[in-house]
Design a protein around this motif. Structure first.
Motif, PDB file in Angstrom:
ATOM      1  N   CYS A   1       0.965  -1.239   0.191  1.00 57.05           N
ATOM      2  CA  CYS A   1      -0.117   0.008  -0.171  1.00 57.05           C
ATOM      3  C   CYS A   1       0.942   1.229  -0.137  1.00 57.05           C
ATOM      4  O   CYS A   1       1.766   1.062   0.400  1.00 57.05           O
TER       5      CYS A   1
ATOM      6  N   ASP B   1       0.590   3.869   1.720  1.00 54.61           N
ATOM      7  CA  ASP B   1       0.508   4.221   3.021  1.00 54.61           C
ATOM      8  C   ASP B   1       1.914   4.690   3.572  1.00 54.61           C
ATOM      9  O   ASP B   1       2.943   3.772   3.577  1.00 54.61           O
TER      10      ASP B   1
ATOM     11  N   CYS C   1      -6.120  -0.171   7.014  1.00 49.85           N
ATOM     12  CA  CYS C   1      -5.899   0.607   5.594  1.00 49.85           C
ATOM     13  C   CYS C   1      -7.140   1.575   5.153  1.00 49.85           C
ATOM     14  O   CYS C   1      -8.166   1.293   5.299  1.00 49.85           O
ATOM     15  N   GLY C   2      -6.700   2.732   4.775  1.00 52.67           N
ATOM     16  CA  GLY C   2      -7.611   3.731   4.603  1.00 52.67           C
ATOM     17  C   GLY C   2      -8.371   3.609   3.234  1.00 52.67           C
ATOM     18  O   GLY C   2      -9.461   3.917   3.179  1.00 52.67           O
TER      19      GLY C   2
ATOM     20  N   HIS D   1      -2.154  -3.814   5.057  1.00 54.30           N
ATOM     21  CA  HIS D   1      -2.166  -3.566   6.527  1.00 54.30           C
ATOM     22  C   HIS D   1      -3.242  -3.106   7.070  1.00 54.30           C
ATOM     23  O   HIS D   1      -4.339  -2.735   6.507  1.00 54.30           O
TER      24      HIS D   1
HETATM   25 CO    CO Z   1      -3.535   1.435   3.115  1.00 55.03          CO
END
Ligand code: CO
Length: 211
Positions: A42, A44, A101-102, A98
């Motif tokens: 990701c 992120d 996760c957004g 993860h």
């Molecule tokens: Co994420």
């Protein structure tokens, strides 16, 4: 000093330190990279592939996007995969999601994020749709997100196995091994959730027979 100037300063200090520790470091790496791993993670900022695995420059080939997706029409992802598998000859491909996760959270809402993000998140909604019954039964929202994170990672690993790139490498070279991992933002620990070995059976619908 502005924030970006600090980055450049830190870079100089880092380069100096590397050189002192290993005078041949940049000479060696500038001519050749032989990573054993492709990491699909990701975007992120809290999940840096090399830091959390204690690996050095040259050890991991990296592709990152929102929610570590393997989308079969994504030319960017497929180019990275092709290069990693056929030119760098990596032995392992890791999809690492993860918890919290957004991207996964956003896909679980009904919010309109406008065209491009809607398009991307749609891929995650499709994973939700596949496991709707199991997910709808989870009442706690955080638990539901985290379960979708795990299911999504597994699904993306299967998407890898469904590509002709992976199937051809399995047939000719008995590699790469595919791994689905989930990183915990709260404890820094990576949990393996799926492993697929070269030649493992996949849905026959996605099998190529004249590779
Ligand atoms: Co994420």
């Amino acid at each position: 000093m502005t924030t970006y100037e600090k980055l450049l300063l830190e870079n100089k200090a880092w380069a100096q330190e590397q050189k002192e520790e290993d005078p041949d470091f940049f000479n060696r790496l500038s001519s050749l990279q032989t990573p054993e791993f492709l990491w699909i993670g990701c975007s992120d900022s809290r999940v840096p592939a090399d830091k959390i695995t204690g690996t050095q420059p040259g050890e991991i080939f990296v592709h990152r996007n929102i929610a570590n997706m393997v989308v079969h029409t994504d030319v960017n992802l497929l180019s990275v995969l092709d290069y990693a598998v056929n030119h760098l000859e990596v032995k392992h491909v890791i999809v690492c999601g993860h918890y919290g996760c957004g991207g996964i959270k956003a896909a679980m809402t009904n919010q309109d994020f406008k065209p491009v993000l809607n398009m991307w998140l749609r891929n995650i909604k499709d994973v939700y749709h596949q496991y709707m019954q199991e997910l709808n039964d989870i009442k706690n929202e955080d638990d539901k997100t985290d379960r979708l994170v795990e299911l999504n990672v597994k699904e993306q690993v299967m998407h890898l196995a469904q590509t002709s790139i992976i199937q051809r490498a399995w047939k000719n070279d008995r590699r790469p091994h595919l791994h689905g991992w989930v990183y915990g933002l709260k404890d820094g620990i990576i949990k393996p959730v799926l492993e697929v070995q070269p030649g493992d059976k996949i849905d026959p619908l996605y099998e190529y027979d004249n590779l």
